[in-house]
Design a protein around this motif. Structure first.
Motif, mmCIF file in Angstrom:
data_model
loop_
_atom_site.group_PDB
_atom_site.id
_atom_site.type_symbol
_atom_site.label_atom_id
_atom_site.label_comp_id
_atom_site.label_asym_id
_atom_site.label_seq_id
_atom_site.Cartn_x
_atom_site.Cartn_y
_atom_site.Cartn_z
ATOM 1 N N VAL A 334 -17.823 51.118 -110.476
ATOM 2 C CA VAL A 334 -18.893 51.695 -111.296
ATOM 3 C C VAL A 334 -19.655 52.687 -110.425
ATOM 4 O O VAL A 334 -20.070 52.346 -109.316
ATOM 5 C CB VAL A 334 -19.859 50.609 -111.821
ATOM 6 N N VAL A 335 -19.844 53.915 -110.931
ATOM 7 C CA VAL A 335 -20.554 54.953 -110.179
ATOM 8 C C VAL A 335 -21.732 55.426 -111.006
ATOM 9 O O VAL A 335 -21.570 55.837 -112.162
ATOM 10 C CB VAL A 335 -19.635 56.139 -109.840
ATOM 11 N N VAL A 336 -22.941 55.356 -110.417
ATOM 12 C CA VAL A 336 -24.145 55.912 -111.028
ATOM 13 C C VAL A 336 -24.472 57.185 -110.245
ATOM 14 O O VAL A 336 -24.815 57.123 -109.067
ATOM 15 C CB VAL A 336 -25.314 54.923 -110.986
ATOM 16 N N ARG A 337 -24.356 58.332 -110.919
ATOM 17 C CA ARG A 337 -24.488 59.626 -110.244
ATOM 18 C C ARG A 337 -25.612 60.440 -110.868
ATOM 19 O O ARG A 337 -25.835 60.380 -112.083
ATOM 20 C CB ARG A 337 -23.166 60.392 -110.351
ATOM 21 N N ASP A 338 -26.349 61.168 -110.019
ATOM 22 C CA ASP A 338 -27.403 62.059 -110.520
ATOM 23 C C ASP A 338 -27.344 63.373 -109.750
ATOM 24 O O ASP A 338 -26.711 63.470 -108.693
ATOM 25 C CB ASP A 338 -28.780 61.413 -110.387
ATOM 26 N N ASP A 339 -28.001 64.382 -110.281
ATOM 27 C CA ASP A 339 -28.068 65.683 -109.603
ATOM 28 C C ASP A 339 -29.516 65.976 -109.190
ATOM 29 O O ASP A 339 -29.977 67.113 -109.265
ATOM 30 C CB ASP A 339 -27.517 66.802 -110.482
ATOM 31 N N GLY A 340 -30.195 64.923 -108.753
ATOM 32 C CA GLY A 340 -31.592 65.042 -108.384
ATOM 33 C C GLY A 340 -31.805 65.439 -106.941
ATOM 34 O O GLY A 340 -31.022 66.202 -106.350
ATOM 35 N N SER A 341 -32.858 64.875 -106.332
ATOM 36 C CA SER A 341 -33.290 65.312 -104.998
ATOM 37 C C SER A 341 -32.347 64.879 -103.889
ATOM 38 O O SER A 341 -32.342 65.462 -102.811
ATOM 39 C CB SER A 341 -34.690 64.764 -104.716
ATOM 40 N N GLY A 342 -31.531 63.845 -104.138
ATOM 41 C CA GLY A 342 -30.584 63.402 -103.116
ATOM 42 C C GLY A 342 -31.278 62.792 -101.913
ATOM 43 O O GLY A 342 -32.461 62.443 -101.945
ATOM 44 N N PHE A 343 -30.538 62.670 -100.804
ATOM 45 C CA PHE A 343 -31.106 62.101 -99.578
ATOM 46 C C PHE A 343 -30.225 62.511 -98.408
ATOM 47 O O PHE A 343 -29.091 62.982 -98.588
ATOM 48 C CB PHE A 343 -31.197 60.571 -99.665
ATOM 49 N N GLY A 359 -36.257 58.866 -94.731
ATOM 50 C CA GLY A 359 -36.410 59.415 -93.390
ATOM 51 C C GLY A 359 -36.351 60.931 -93.408
ATOM 52 O O GLY A 359 -36.137 61.572 -94.438
ATOM 53 N N HIS A 360 -36.531 61.512 -92.223
ATOM 54 C CA HIS A 360 -36.409 62.965 -92.062
ATOM 55 C C HIS A 360 -37.354 63.716 -93.005
ATOM 56 O O HIS A 360 -36.960 64.622 -93.747
ATOM 57 C CB HIS A 360 -34.967 63.430 -92.305
ATOM 58 N N GLY A 361 -38.622 63.274 -93.004
ATOM 59 C CA GLY A 361 -39.613 63.952 -93.821
ATOM 60 C C GLY A 361 -39.699 63.458 -95.248
ATOM 61 O O GLY A 361 -40.597 63.860 -95.992
ATOM 62 N N ASP A 362 -38.783 62.598 -95.667
ATOM 63 C CA ASP A 362 -38.811 62.055 -97.026
ATOM 64 C C ASP A 362 -39.726 60.831 -97.026
ATOM 65 O O ASP A 362 -39.426 59.825 -96.389
ATOM 66 C CB ASP A 362 -37.385 61.667 -97.451
ATOM 67 N N GLN A 363 -40.838 60.860 -97.735
ATOM 68 C CA GLN A 363 -41.816 59.789 -97.720
ATOM 69 C C GLN A 363 -41.656 58.810 -98.886
ATOM 70 O O GLN A 363 -42.523 57.986 -99.135
ATOM 71 C CB GLN A 363 -43.237 60.387 -97.751
ATOM 72 N N GLN A 392 -28.838 67.848 -103.566
ATOM 73 C CA GLN A 392 -27.544 67.886 -104.244
ATOM 74 C C GLN A 392 -27.225 66.578 -104.959
ATOM 75 O O GLN A 392 -26.085 66.311 -105.304
ATOM 76 C CB GLN A 392 -26.432 68.198 -103.234
ATOM 77 N N GLY A 393 -28.238 65.771 -105.204
ATOM 78 C CA GLY A 393 -28.019 64.548 -105.963
ATOM 79 C C GLY A 393 -27.494 63.403 -105.114
ATOM 80 O O GLY A 393 -27.299 63.528 -103.897
ATOM 81 N N ALA A 394 -27.278 62.277 -105.794
ATOM 82 C CA ALA A 394 -26.823 61.059 -105.113
ATOM 83 C C ALA A 394 -25.858 60.315 -106.013
ATOM 84 O O ALA A 394 -25.867 60.473 -107.247
ATOM 85 C CB ALA A 394 -28.016 60.164 -104.752
#
Length: 412
Positions: A334-343, A359-363, A392-394
């Motif tokens: 099962v894959v839940v995919r989005d095109d949001g902010s990513g990480f 991390g890396h500036g992501d609060q 590029q999403g997650a």
């Protein structure tokens, strides 16, 4: 009792547990070595005594020459006329005339040990014979054995102490980790609950002021809606906390679950929220995807993943749930995919930590949802992984064992 300032009670408890466990382990090992050593001394001593007794009996029965007996041995004879003859230069106190007289008068053969000598007196055809042998060599061997046992006991005690320290640390390590996780969890949970509680309190205060000011229903509707939203969010946090205490347990009461049906229910439940956010939520068509598990727990996993995707996907974005029951015959994917902010890919594993921060500036904070999702999936014998890039999403991929006799190929 007042504890010293700065003293960690958990560490004090662990230190005490280590000391007690270490002392008990060292005492058990030392006592075992002591028992073995004492038994060895007793067995060897009895064996030496038995060998010496057999030797003097044989000498008394076979030796005819009182002038030249075996080394460390003296032989004496009491004849019928009362004359005593024997080996020259005997030890002080020998021969034992009383024993010779008793045996000659018809008494039974006598065996006696006194002052480091073993004495055996018996009657023969023409005289009464008394054999005396020194136990000096046997006693020296016993002393050497006792010294060796004491040395081994000392070495064993040192080794036992070292082993006890190592074993106690290893034995209490899980307890220490559990206490640390518990304290961290309580601290994080308290922090997680503080925000929604503060928001609810603030909104309730505003609502109370508006009611006192005589505001109408239309004026307070927005605040009431926000209050409802806040209670729902608080309920989700509490539900996550309750699930976290059970997620690590092995699932029981397993039933046959169709993940396609579960995914469809989750999409239907989140449809209104996705519309409010302007995000398109879709479920890719697929055949039945049957697994053995607990449907509420699996539904919670998909809900947490969809909630996470919707939270990090802007308006006009897309969130898709895709099931692939055919790629691997023994697994359901099962894959839940989005095109949001990513990480950042470096944070892929850390996202599943409880109350993880980006991390890396992501609060961003990820709460308990993803951590519980991993625990539930692992409890069902599966895996969950994350992939993505900033902007590029997650994608979150779940792999669960297909139900025996209901693998994907049989339904397509």
């Amino acid at each position: 009792m007042i504890r010293p300032a700065g003293r960690d009670p958990d560490q004090a408890l662990l230190a005490r547990a280590r000391r007690v466990l270490g002392l008990q382990t060292a005492a058990a090992i030392t006592l075992s070595l002591l028992v073995v050593g004492v038994l060895a001394v007793v067995v060897v001593g009895r064996g030496q005594r038995s060998a010496a007794e057999a030797q003097v009996r044989q000498t008394a029965a076979t030796e005819e020459d009182v002038i030249d007996p075996p080394p460390g041995t003296w032989i004496f004879e009491l004849t019928a006329d009362g004359t005593v003859g024997g080996t020259k230069a005997p030890p002080a106190g020998f021969p034992d005339r009383a024993a010779l007289t008793r045996v000659q008068a018809g008494g039974r053969a006598e065996m006696a040990a006194e002052n480091g000598y073993l004495t055996y007196t018996r009657r023969r055809s023409r005289a009464t014979v008394q054999v005396v042998t020194s136990m000096r060599t046997q006693r020296q061997e016993q002393k050497r054995l006792i010294l060796a046992v004491a040395l081994v006991e000392l070495i064993g005690l040192l080794l036992a102490a070292g082993s006890a320290v190592l074993l106690s640390r290893r034995a209490t390590a899980p307890l220490g980790e559990a206490l640390a996780r518990q304290r961290q969890f309580v601290a994080d949970a308290s922090h997680e609950l503080r925000t929604p509680l503060t928001q609810l309190h603030t909104r309730a205060q505003l609502l109370a002021r508006e009611l006192r000011a005589g505001a109408g229903a239309a004026d307070i509707a927005a605040d009431v809606d926000q209050l409802v939203v806040g209670t729902r969010q608080l309920g989700e946090v509490v539900e996550d906390l309750l699930l976290s205490s059970q997620a690590s347990r092995r699932p029981d009461g397993l039933t046959r679950v169709d993940l396609g049906t579960v995914a469809a229910a989750v999409v239907a439940a989140e449809r209104s929220r996705s519309r409010d956010r302007g995000v398109e939520l879709t479920l890719a068509p697929s055949g039945p995807a049957m697994v053995d598990g607990r449907e509420p727990a699996l539904r919670r996993v998909l809900t947490a993943l969809v909630d996470n995707a919707l939270s990090h996907t802007p308006a006009d974005g897309h969130v898709t749930i895709a099931l692939d029951p055919a790629t691997e015959p023994r697994w359901i994917t099962v894959v839940v995919r989005d095109d949001g902010s990513g990480f950042d890919p470096a944070d892929a594993e850390r996202l599943f930590a409880r109350f993880a921060r980006g991390g890396h500036g992501d609060q961003r904070r990820f709460g308990l949802g993803l951590a519980l999702a991993r625990e539930v999936v692992a409890g069902h014998g599966g895996t969950i992984t994350a992939s993505g890039r900033p902007g590029q999403g997650a994608a979150f991929t779940i792999r669960l064992p297909a139900a025996p006799g209901a693998q994907a190929g049989e339904h397509r």
